[in-house]
Design a protein around this motif. Structure first.
Motif, PDB file in Angstrom:
ATOM      1  N   VAL A  62       0.858  -1.189   0.000  1.00 27.05           N
ATOM      2  CA  VAL A  62       0.000   0.000   0.000  1.00 27.05           C
ATOM      3  C   VAL A  62       0.896   1.241   0.000  1.00 27.05           C
ATOM      4  O   VAL A  62       1.724   1.396   0.894  1.00 27.05           O
ATOM      5  CB  VAL A  62      -0.914   0.018   1.238  1.00 27.05           C
ATOM      6  CG1 VAL A  62      -1.727   1.311   1.285  1.00 27.05           C
ATOM      7  CG2 VAL A  62      -1.836  -1.192   1.246  1.00 27.05           C
ATOM      8  N   PRO A  63       0.780   2.136  -0.990  1.00 26.64           N
ATOM      9  CA  PRO A  63       1.641   3.321  -1.024  1.00 26.64           C
ATOM     10  C   PRO A  63       1.537   4.129   0.261  1.00 26.64           C
ATOM     11  O   PRO A  63       0.453   4.264   0.849  1.00 26.64           O
ATOM     12  CB  PRO A  63       1.097   4.113  -2.219  1.00 26.64           C
ATOM     13  CG  PRO A  63       0.407   3.106  -3.067  1.00 26.64           C
ATOM     14  CD  PRO A  63      -0.168   2.094  -2.119  1.00 26.64           C
ATOM     15  N   VAL A  64       2.673   4.668   0.705  1.00 27.91           N
ATOM     16  CA  VAL A  64       2.751   5.491   1.914  1.00 27.91           C
ATOM     17  C   VAL A  64       3.204   6.888   1.525  1.00 27.91           C
ATOM     18  O   VAL A  64       4.179   7.042   0.774  1.00 27.91           O
ATOM     19  CB  VAL A  64       3.728   4.879   2.936  1.00 27.91           C
ATOM     20  CG1 VAL A  64       3.825   5.765   4.176  1.00 27.91           C
ATOM     21  CG2 VAL A  64       3.299   3.467   3.321  1.00 27.91           C
ATOM     22  N   VAL A  65       2.516   7.904   2.023  1.00 28.80           N
ATOM     23  CA  VAL A  65       2.873   9.286   1.732  1.00 28.80           C
ATOM     24  C   VAL A  65       3.887   9.785   2.751  1.00 28.80           C
ATOM     25  O   VAL A  65       3.710   9.618   3.961  1.00 28.80           O
ATOM     26  CB  VAL A  65       1.627  10.193   1.737  1.00 28.80           C
ATOM     27  CG1 VAL A  65       2.022  11.666   1.706  1.00 28.80           C
ATOM     28  CG2 VAL A  65       0.734   9.860   0.550  1.00 28.80           C
ATOM     29  N   ALA A  66       4.972  10.389   2.270  1.00 31.22           N
ATOM     30  CA  ALA A  66       5.957  11.060   3.118  1.00 31.22           C
ATOM     31  C   ALA A  66       5.744  12.563   2.984  1.00 31.22           C
ATOM     32  O   ALA A  66       5.787  13.103   1.873  1.00 31.22           O
ATOM     33  CB  ALA A  66       7.376  10.683   2.694  1.00 31.22           C
ATOM     34  N   ALA A  67       5.477  13.225   4.089  1.00 28.74           N
ATOM     35  CA  ALA A  67       5.240  14.669   4.065  1.00 28.74           C
ATOM     36  C   ALA A  67       5.712  15.264   5.377  1.00 28.74           C
ATOM     37  O   ALA A  67       5.671  14.604   6.417  1.00 28.74           O
ATOM     38  CB  ALA A  67       3.758  14.974   3.850  1.00 28.74           C
ATOM     39  N   ARG A  68       6.157  16.498   5.325  1.00 27.66           N
ATOM     40  CA  ARG A  68       6.617  17.175   6.534  1.00 27.66           C
ATOM     41  C   ARG A  68       5.672  18.309   6.874  1.00 27.66           C
ATOM     42  O   ARG A  68       5.247  19.062   6.007  1.00 27.66           O
ATOM     43  CB  ARG A  68       8.031  17.717   6.351  1.00 27.66           C
ATOM     44  CG  ARG A  68       9.077  16.627   6.152  1.00 27.66           C
ATOM     45  CD  ARG A  68      10.485  17.202   6.119  1.00 27.66           C
ATOM     46  NE  ARG A  68      11.444  16.159   5.751  1.00 27.66           N
ATOM     47  CZ  ARG A  68      12.340  16.290   4.792  1.00 27.66           C
ATOM     48  NH1 ARG A  68      12.401  17.392   4.083  1.00 27.66           N
ATOM     49  NH2 ARG A  68      13.185  15.313   4.528  1.00 27.66           N
ATOM     50  N   MET A  69       5.356  18.414   8.152  1.00 27.94           N
ATOM     51  CA  MET A  69       4.509  19.505   8.627  1.00 27.94           C
ATOM     52  C   MET A  69       5.259  20.230   9.729  1.00 27.94           C
ATOM     53  O   MET A  69       5.526  19.665  10.791  1.00 27.94           O
ATOM     54  CB  MET A  69       3.177  18.963   9.167  1.00 27.94           C
ATOM     55  CG  MET A  69       2.372  18.173   8.151  1.00 27.94           C
ATOM     56  SD  MET A  69       0.830  17.514   8.856  1.00 27.94           S
ATOM     57  CE  MET A  69      -0.188  18.987   8.914  1.00 27.94           C
ATOM     58  N   ALA A  70       5.628  21.488   9.479  1.00 27.33           N
ATOM     59  CA  ALA A  70       6.300  22.268  10.520  1.00 27.33           C
ATOM     60  C   ALA A  70       5.370  22.442  11.711  1.00 27.33           C
ATOM     61  O   ALA A  70       5.790  22.437  12.868  1.00 27.33           O
ATOM     62  CB  ALA A  70       6.716  23.627   9.963  1.00 27.33           C
ATOM     63  N   LYS A  71       4.076  22.575  11.425  1.00 26.80           N
ATOM     64  CA  LYS A  71       3.055  22.682  12.452  1.00 26.80           C
ATOM     65  C   LYS A  71       1.776  22.089  11.899  1.00 26.80           C
ATOM     66  O   LYS A  71       1.421  22.333  10.745  1.00 26.80           O
ATOM     67  CB  LYS A  71       2.836  24.147  12.857  1.00 26.80           C
ATOM     68  CG  LYS A  71       1.817  24.348  13.958  1.00 26.80           C
ATOM     69  CD  LYS A  71       1.667  25.820  14.294  1.00 26.80           C
ATOM     70  CE  LYS A  71       0.635  26.015  15.402  1.00 26.80           C
ATOM     71  NZ  LYS A  71       0.461  27.446  15.735  1.00 26.80           N
TER      72      LYS A  71
END
Length: 492
Positions: free
Chosen positions: A209-218
């Motif tokens: 299952v594809p996994v999303v990589a994302a960064r959230m500063a807040k």
């Protein structure tokens, strides 16, 4: 059994990770991920032996996944580290695990400093033959994840290669039979924690299952909507604090197929509000770093019972036991039978603490509960660990940090109930004679040394702390004081 093989055994052109950390979306295939992992593995083989502990200080990114896979592929033990850790928090974990090398990036290297040698993952060559997979068994040590406790520094829970298999049933059920056409996973939780690493990333890779990589500063609802849209996300693990923030902002998220939540109880009202905002029934799950994903709800398979966390996951014997270790129908200690597939092998270097975690054939979770038919009802915590915004925070580490300040004589740290974060960290401080240090100074002191999420959001100065005859702070009295303060604030 080797987790690297489990996670990479898919068609080369199939999408493994959807990378949203750059300016544009990049679909990382299993072939690309395997190439990154092999490049790191080839470099590591020059100096790293099976069983060596190696740190991974990386935020959500394909490189974070590749670093863990590379280490498991060569039989080493990966030690996830969190980017919000400061020098003291990093030093305690690096020292306890005996890390000599940390896989990281430029920002991470600045945090590590001279605590260990830093290898920049994106500067390792990628050409060469595939690296043979280390012949591991289910119990071969693979990952060392630190967890906060009530006494002393954080303890390292050592897991074998079976830990991924142990998570798969619970992850699958908590997402209403994960693996349907179009499914795509994401969580705002960092992959340095077991919730991000083994509730989302590695199960997604293992199940294809594809996994999303994302960064959230807040964390913001706007960023959530953007990530869900850009990543075509269908399945989300939201820590309870994230759900509360979404509720407070009146946010609505469309297009999701499943939402799982764990780490602290949500409550019936919060579950109902979130269901309206997200369009799906939220499945709560339960576990801890030492033995995770042991109980879950699954709306498509059995009804959600108000006030309950769900049912024991297949493969786990979860029960409520009394002081003698016998199963009871009354309120008691939530426990998991020894030998469960996601259960730790031991606390790293702490045989006494490992032994104390068990009562006969049962591993104690430290939580109180009661059986309600097939479902498990959470009653409360049996320890002093503070649950704040989804993080488990050990008061002892914060107390030790504050005691290093030259103006602090004694200190007691507890969790104060908070409607948004479940609890906030509150410190009661006795200053040394003649000292006039203020709260803001002590807050900065902790922020600079531990982690930005674990500093005391409130500090009260007292003339003396409640103490036992042996000189231990009576946290129970401080917790009662904090609760009374909250009641007084409500009246005001």
């Amino acid at each position: 059994m080797n987790m690297a093989l489990q996670c990479l055994a898919h068609p080369p052109d199939q999408v493994a990770i959807i990378d949203l950390t750059g300016q544009t979306r990049t679909d990382v295939t299993y072939a690309m991920l395997a190439e990154q992992a092999d490049g790191l593995a080839r470099a590591l083989l020059r100096t790293v032996q099976p069983g060596d502990r190696i740190g991974v200080l990386l935020s959500q990114s394909p490189w974070c996944a590749a670093a863990h896979l590379a280490l498991w592929k060569i039989g080493a033990i990966s030690v996830p580290l969190f980017k919000l850790f400061k020098s003291d928090a990093l030093a305690s974990r690096i020292g306890d695990a005996g890390l000599t090398v940390v896989l990281t990036d430029t920002a991470g290297a600045a945090l590590v400093g001279d605590l260990a040698a830093c290898w920049m993952v994106d500067q390792v060559g990628q050409t060469g033959d595939p690296v043979p997979v280390f012949d591991a068994s289910a119990q071969t040590p693979a990952v060392l994840i630190y967890t906060s406790g009530t006494t002393g520094p954080p303890k390292g829970a050592l897991h074998g290669h079976a830990v991924l298999d142990g998570h798969l049933p619970g992850v699958t059920l908590s997402h209403d039979d994960l693996g349907q056409a179009g499914d795509c996973l994401w969580t705002p939780a960092d992959w340095a924690w077991i919730g991000g690493l083994f509730d989302v990333l590695m199960p997604g890779l293992a199940l294809g299952v594809p996994v999303v990589a994302a960064r959230m500063a807040k964390f913001t609802p706007e960023d959530c909507m953007r990530i869900i849209s850009e990543g075509s996300v269908k399945n989300v693990f939201f820590p309870p604090t994230a759900l509360r923030l979404l509720k407070s902002e009146g946010a609505r998220l469309d297009g999701l197929r499943s939402v799982a939540s764990g780490g602290e109880p949500l409550g019936a009202e919060m579950l109902a509000c979130s269901r309206d905002a997200l369009g799906v029934t939220i499945n709560e799950f339960y576990g801890q770093t030492e033995c995770n994903m042991v109980v879950t709800s699954c709306a498509t398979r059995y009804p959600t019972k108000p006030g309950c966390m769900g049912r024991a996951v297949p493969g786990f014997d979860v029960a409520v036991i009394d002081d003698t270790g016998n199963v009871t129908e009354d309120e008691g200690d939530i426990a998991v039978r020894r030998g469960a597939p996601s259960m730790m092998l031991e606390y790293w270097g702490r045989p006494d603490a490992t032994a104390e975690k068990f009562r006969g054939d049962w591993m104690l979770t430290g939580d109180r509960g009661q059986q309600d038919g097939q479902d498990l009802r959470f009653v409360g915590r049996d320890d002093d660990v503070i649950t704040s915004a989804g993080y488990r925070i050990g008061p002892a580490e914060i107390e030790d940090c504050l005691l290093t300040h030259p103006d602090v004589a004694t200190v007691g740290v507890v969790g104060k109930p908070d409607p948004l974060r479940t609890e906030i960290v509150k410190a009661y401080v006795v200053r040394k004679p003649g000292a006039s240090t203020d709260a803001a100074t002590l807050q900065r002191w902790v922020k600079d040394r531990l982690a930005s999420y674990s500093y005391p959001r409130e500090i009260a100065f007292l003339d003396a702390l409640p103490m036992t005859v042996t000189g231990k702070v009576i946290r129970k009295e401080l917790k009662a004081r904090a609760a009374a303060e909250l009641d007084a604030e409500a009246v005001t």
